[in-house]
Design a protein around this motif. Structure first.
Motif, short mmCIF file in Angstrom:
data_model
loop_
_atom_site.label_atom_id
_atom_site.label_comp_id
_atom_site.label_asym_id
_atom_site.label_seq_id
_atom_site.Cartn_x
_atom_site.Cartn_y
_atom_site.Cartn_z
N ARG A 8 0.70 -1.23 0.11
CA ARG A 8 0.08 -0.04 0.13
C ARG A 8 0.77 1.39 0.03
NH1 ARG A 8 -4.39 2.17 4.42
NH2 ARG A 8 -5.75 3.29 2.97
N GLU A 27 4.67 2.22 2.90
CA GLU A 27 4.03 2.01 4.39
C GLU A 27 5.10 2.49 5.56
OE1 GLU A 27 0.34 -0.74 4.97
OE2 GLU A 27 2.05 -1.92 4.03
N ASP A 54 -5.72 1.28 -3.49
CA ASP A 54 -6.24 2.04 -2.27
C ASP A 54 -5.29 2.74 -1.44
OD1 ASP A 54 -7.97 2.20 -0.34
OD2 ASP A 54 -7.43 0.33 0.89
N PRO A 55 -4.72 3.80 -2.20
CA PRO A 55 -3.75 4.60 -1.81
C PRO A 55 -4.48 5.66 -0.59
CG PRO A 55 -4.28 5.70 -3.36
CD PRO A 55 -4.99 4.52 -3.41
N GLU A 56 -3.52 5.82 0.72
CA GLU A 56 -3.71 6.87 1.69
C GLU A 56 -3.30 8.12 1.13
OE1 GLU A 56 -5.49 8.05 5.48
OE2 GLU A 56 -5.52 5.96 4.47
#
Length: 229
Positions: A8, A27, A54-56
């Motif tokens: 991620r 991460e 689904d990146p932050e």
């Protein structure tokens, strides 16, 4: 590190009025990439797509930030499409490298195989790129002995391109690569799903405005009330 990391990703966006800086990290906080873009929804979407499904995302801005939030939260289909296009292009690039080609050289070769000797201006129109970019592409192909360019017999200021024997020999391999890429991308779909998808792609493409616009939305507003919210 960037090529190997498949976990991620975390994306930081420092948004300014005209240009913005985008940083992608793992991460563990290791930096993968830093780019500066002109503020444009497509450019932002392309960079976010590089961060995977689904990146932050963290956005820092003082004004004119609503358009960027719209891209991040209100365009899920566009985001998925950009991710798909990027993944598809990456595979195509790797496959073309096996025969020492880079896009769009394969398109030029197939075009010349179909049309024969062709004025350079027609290749410019076919590729939809500016004249100087196409000239650079053709010059590189000429140095690689894929094509020849000679002055036009009717207009000495114009150049005419044609295939060399080396370029012609690559055309069947290019078609094999595109067939294999088609199988890899869509081979898991039924015939009906492929037909439905083709129709959806057609409907979407026909519904888009021309590249020259007009467009109804603007990335940044000069309205003081809009930018002060």
């Amino acid at each position: 590190m960037q090529a190997e990391y498949d976990g991620r990703q975390f994306v930081g966006i420092d948004l300014h009025r005209r240009r913005s800086v985008i940083v992608r990290m793992t991460e563990a906080g290791e930096k993968l990439d830093t780019v500066r873009i002109d503020n444009d929804p497509v450019a932002l979407g392309l960079e976010i797509a590089k961060a995977g499904p689904d990146p932050e995302v963290v956005l820092e801005a003082t004004c004119g930030w609503y358009w960027a939030v719209d891209v991040l939260t209100e365009a899920p289909l566009s985001s998925l499409m950009l991710q798909l296009v990027r993944a598809h292009a990456a595979i195509a690039t790797a496959m073309l490298q096996q025969i020492d080609l880079v896009a769009p050289q394969e398109l030029v070769l197939l075009f010349l195989q179909e049309h024969g000797r062709t004025p350079q201006s027609e290749i410019v129109y076919f590729l939809g790129r500016d004249r100087s970019t196409v000239t650079n592409i053709l010059q590189a192909m000429e140095r690689a002995d894929l094509i020849t360019r000679t002055p036009s017999q009717t207009d000495k200021r114009s150049m005419v391109a044609s295939l060399t024997s080396k370029g012609r020999r690559l055309c069947p391999r290019i078609r094999e690569i595109w067939s294999e890429l088609e199988r890899m991308a869509f081979g898991g779909l039924t015939a009906q799903q492929r037909a439905d998808l083709a129709q959806l792609f057609t409907d979407i493409r026909q519904g888009l405005p021309p590249a020259s616009g007009p467009y109804s939305a603007s990335p940044a507003s000069d309205d003081p009330e809009e930018t002060s919210r």
